[in-house]
Design a protein around this motif. Structure first.
Motif, PDB file in Angstrom:
ATOM      1  N   UNK A 164      -3.479  -0.484   9.304  1.00 14.13           N
ATOM      2  CA  UNK A 164      -4.186  -1.040  10.472  1.00 14.13           C
ATOM      3  C   UNK A 164      -3.960  -2.542  10.639  1.00 14.13           C
ATOM      4  N   UNK A 165      -3.408  -3.182   9.588  1.00 14.96           N
ATOM      5  CA  UNK A 165      -3.175  -4.628   9.695  1.00 14.96           C
ATOM      6  C   UNK A 165      -1.739  -4.948  10.143  1.00 14.96           C
ATOM      7  N   UNK A 166      -0.988  -3.898  10.500  1.00 13.44           N
ATOM      8  CA  UNK A 166       0.432  -4.101  10.831  1.00 13.44           C
ATOM      9  C   UNK A 166       0.644  -5.128  11.935  1.00 13.44           C
TER      10      UNK A 166
ATOM     11  N   UNK B 208       4.830 -10.742   5.384  1.00 15.22           N
ATOM     12  CA  UNK B 208       5.898  -9.729   5.491  1.00 15.22           C
ATOM     13  C   UNK B 208       5.279  -8.510   6.178  1.00 15.22           C
ATOM     14  N   UNK B 209       6.119  -7.583   6.661  1.00 12.93           N
ATOM     15  CA  UNK B 209       5.533  -6.328   7.151  1.00 12.93           C
ATOM     16  C   UNK B 209       4.808  -5.611   6.002  1.00 12.93           C
ATOM     17  N   UNK B 210       3.807  -4.790   6.337  1.00  8.15           N
ATOM     18  CA  UNK B 210       3.085  -4.041   5.299  1.00  8.15           C
ATOM     19  C   UNK B 210       4.098  -3.163   4.557  1.00  8.15           C
ATOM     20  N   UNK B 211       4.103  -3.243   3.217  1.00 11.79           N
ATOM     21  CA  UNK B 211       5.132  -2.537   2.443  1.00 11.79           C
ATOM     22  C   UNK B 211       4.567  -1.303   1.767  1.00 11.79           C
ATOM     23  N   UNK B 212       5.370  -0.228   1.739  1.00 11.08           N
ATOM     24  CA  UNK B 212       4.930   0.991   1.069  1.00 11.08           C
ATOM     25  C   UNK B 212       5.866   1.360  -0.074  1.00 11.08           C
ATOM     26  N   UNK B 213       7.159   1.029   0.082  1.00  9.81           N
ATOM     27  CA  UNK B 213       8.154   1.443  -0.918  1.00  9.81           C
ATOM     28  C   UNK B 213       8.098   0.532  -2.140  1.00  9.81           C
ATOM     29  N   UNK B 214       8.416   1.134  -3.275  1.00 10.04           N
ATOM     30  CA  UNK B 214       8.373   0.372  -4.526  1.00 10.04           C
ATOM     31  C   UNK B 214       9.368  -0.786  -4.507  1.00 10.04           C
ATOM     32  N   UNK B 215      10.582  -0.520  -3.923  1.00  6.55           N
ATOM     33  CA  UNK B 215      11.584  -1.598  -3.920  1.00  6.55           C
ATOM     34  C   UNK B 215      11.136  -2.761  -3.026  1.00  6.55           C
ATOM     35  N   UNK B 216      10.424  -2.443  -1.917  1.00  6.28           N
ATOM     36  CA  UNK B 216       9.908  -3.504  -1.049  1.00  6.28           C
ATOM     37  C   UNK B 216       8.814  -4.287  -1.774  1.00  6.28           C
ATOM     38  N   UNK B 217       7.974  -3.544  -2.498  1.00  7.12           N
ATOM     39  CA  UNK B 217       6.903  -4.198  -3.259  1.00  7.12           C
ATOM     40  C   UNK B 217       7.500  -5.172  -4.265  1.00  7.12           C
TER      41      UNK B 217
ATOM     42  N   UNK C 238       0.868  -1.174   0.000  1.00  5.29           N
ATOM     43  CA  UNK C 238       0.000   0.000   0.000  1.00  5.29           C
ATOM     44  C   UNK C 238       0.904   1.222   0.000  1.00  5.29           C
ATOM     45  N   UNK C 239       1.045   1.847  -1.176  1.00  5.04           N
ATOM     46  CA  UNK C 239       2.062   2.903  -1.314  1.00  5.04           C
ATOM     47  C   UNK C 239       1.793   4.076  -0.366  1.00  5.04           C
ATOM     48  N   UNK C 240       0.538   4.289   0.013  1.00  3.97           N
ATOM     49  CA  UNK C 240       0.267   5.427   0.895  1.00  3.97           C
ATOM     50  C   UNK C 240       0.126   5.017   2.357  1.00  3.97           C
ATOM     51  N   UNK C 241       0.191   3.750   2.620  1.00  4.28           N
ATOM     52  CA  UNK C 241       0.089   3.202   3.987  1.00  4.28           C
ATOM     53  C   UNK C 241      -1.199   3.625   4.692  1.00  4.28           C
TER      54      UNK C 241
END
Ligand SMILES: Nc1ncnc2c1ncn2[C@@H]1O[C@H](COP(=O)(O)OP(=O)(O)O)[C@@H](O)[C@H]1O
Ligand SMILES: [Mg+2]
Length: 463
Positions: free
Chosen positions: A266-268, A275-284, A258-261
């Motif tokens: 809320x599901x963190x 995996x942890x909720x990802x926001x960055x493109x490289x993590x995605x 979710x790029x905007x988190x």
């Protein structure tokens, strides 16, 4: 009596005075003595009379005071009786009005026994909720016992359930809601025991305009594409799906991007995060690449079993170590898909991974904007379209123009395998409810930390 005594006393005194004057000036000594005696006797009699008169007067005063007091007490008692009667009448009228109000809301429910029905509360805090027919007679949400009519209605139910004489054909209309609601709460729709076999997408209206839930097993939904202009319900819908997966008792792992988190933050703390909720493109990219690797690992595991199981449920029945479902969920995914490496890995997943229990749920505003994602778009078995900018945008996921005319957040159209396009009101769930329910789930399933996000793949992937 008093006056008589007074008069006698007065006349007595006057007579005595006259006799004394006559004796002193006119009569002789013998007469004077006789008069003297007479006066003594008369004085005694008169004193006695005067005393009796005084006693009688005092008595009459006491009597009068006593009578006045009794009259006052009587008046008080009568007033209080009148008041009590008025109060009783008012209470009776109020009870009657309450009973009439409640009986006006009693319905005979004509659904088959053991079916779930939806019941609406009347009044300002109106909500609707599922109720099982074996629950107690429903007292219209009031904290009072059921009325005779409610009980009679319930009795008739029992006679239907127990096979005794059928209900007379004069029943009132069923109590199902017969209009689109502005908002339906996900928690009101979920079954008592949520499960991956019953994922709720919302409610719809049947031919009689009654609200019924739209439910399908995850295994049938497979990859889900969610479209809609900004602000019409995509993220809330993704939350509702993620929530149901997170609280389901079956083994499932979520990969949330979710790029905007704002959607998945809320599901963190959900225990089912892979995996942890990802926001960055490289993590995605790293996550999607890792999932493509997991898909290949599963393919090898599946091929090792001969004959190859057709899906994850079949694999788990035969394998020694069962595998969890993995659901990759991405909000605002059309922007991410512009990135070639991401699109490539994701394409692999949506094309081949369903068999191995690896599904994708992707939200995006305009699927047409990304021409690269056509393959991915075609792989969505389930499509949910909220308000579209125009007819053209509506056709991209839905293949029909209807979504351009939606005028309410959360209203949409769903294409589900095995059934026609269905108009839905998607379920609403607040972040607060999600957090609270996840807290309970964490206590039930135990704390479990997600694995760290893997390092990003080398820029030229071998795939
Ligand atoms: N299912 C729903 N029922 C009622 N209202 C909704 C629903 N989904 C969304 N909304 C309303 O619309 C707003 C925007 O929803 P959101 O999911 O964030 O839109 P999007 O992600 O499409 O931009 C929410 O804050 C909420 O007020
Ligand atoms: Mg959003």
């Amino acid at each position: 009596m008093l006056k008589f005594f007074n008069r006698v006393t007065l006349l007595g005194f006057v007579g005595v005075l006259a006799a004394m004057v006559y004796a002193h000036f006119v009569a002789g000594e013998a007469v004077a003595r006789a008069v003297g005696w007479t006066v003594y006797v008369l004085a005694g009699v008169l004193t006695l009379g005067a005393s009796l008169g005084l006693v009688a007067w005092g008595w009459s005063v006491v009597e009068r005071v006593r009578a006045a007091r009794a009259a006052r007490r009587q008046a008080e008692v009568e007033a209080s009786l009148r008041m009590r009667k008025l109060e009783a009448e008012a209470a009776r009228a109020e009870a009657e009005a309450l009973r009439a109000r409640r009986e006006a809301q009693v319905y005979a429910i004509t659904a088959p026994a053991d079916h779930q029905v939806f019941i609406s509360d009347a009044g300002s805090g109106a909500s609707w909720r599922p109720a099982h027919l074996d629950a107690r007679a429903y007292a219209n949400g009031l904290p009072v016992p059921p009325t005779p009519l409610e009980l009679a209605t319930w009795d008739r139910w029992h006679s239907v359930r127990t096979g005794h004489p059928a209900t007379p054909a004069t029943e009132a209309a069923p109590s199902l809601q017969t209009a689109w609601p502005e908002r339906v709460r996900l928690l009101d729709l979920l079954p008592d025991a949520p499960s991956l076999h019953e994922i709720t997408l919302g409610i719809t209206l049947d031919e009689q305009n009654r609200q019924i839930p739209v439910v399908a097993p995850l295994q049938r939904l497979v990859h889900i594409g969610v479209g809609g202009s900004s602000g019409w319900g995509k993220s809330v819908f993704l939350q509702a799906i993620a929530f149901q997966l997170a609280v389901a008792p079956e083994a499932v792992e979520l990969a949330l991007i979710d790029s905007e988190l704002t959607t998945f933050d809320v599901f963190s703390s959900a225990p089912c995060l892979r995996y942890p909720v990802a926001a960055e493109e490289r993590d995605a990219l790293a996550i999607i690449h890792d999932l493509a690797g997991e898909m290949r690992r599963r393919r090898d595991l599946f091929t090792a079993l001969s004959p190859m199981p057709p899906n994850l449920a079949a694999y788990n029945r035969r394998a020694e170590e069962p595998l969890p479902y993995i659901v990759l969920m991405i909000d605002e995914s059309t922007a991410l898909l512009e990135e070639r490496a991401i699109e490539k890995s994701l394409r692999q997943i949506v094309l081949k991974a369903r068999k191995f229990g690896l599904f994708a749920v992707l939200g995006g505003q305009d699927w047409k904007a990304s021409t690269l994602s056509t393959t991915i778009r075609n792989q969505f078995s389930t499509r949910v379209q909220f308000k579209a900018l125009d007819e053209q945008q509506s056709r991209v996921l839905l293949r029909r123009p209807d979504a351009a005319y939606i005028n309410r957040p959360g209203r949409g159209f769903a294409v589900i395998p095995g059934r026609d396009v269905v108009e839905i009101q998607a379920p609403f769930i607040s972040s607060k409810t999600i957090l609270r329910a996840l807290e309970v789930t964490r206590r039930r399933k135990g704390e479990k930390s997600p694995r760290p996000i893997p390092p990003p793949p080398p820029s030229r992937s071998p795939e």
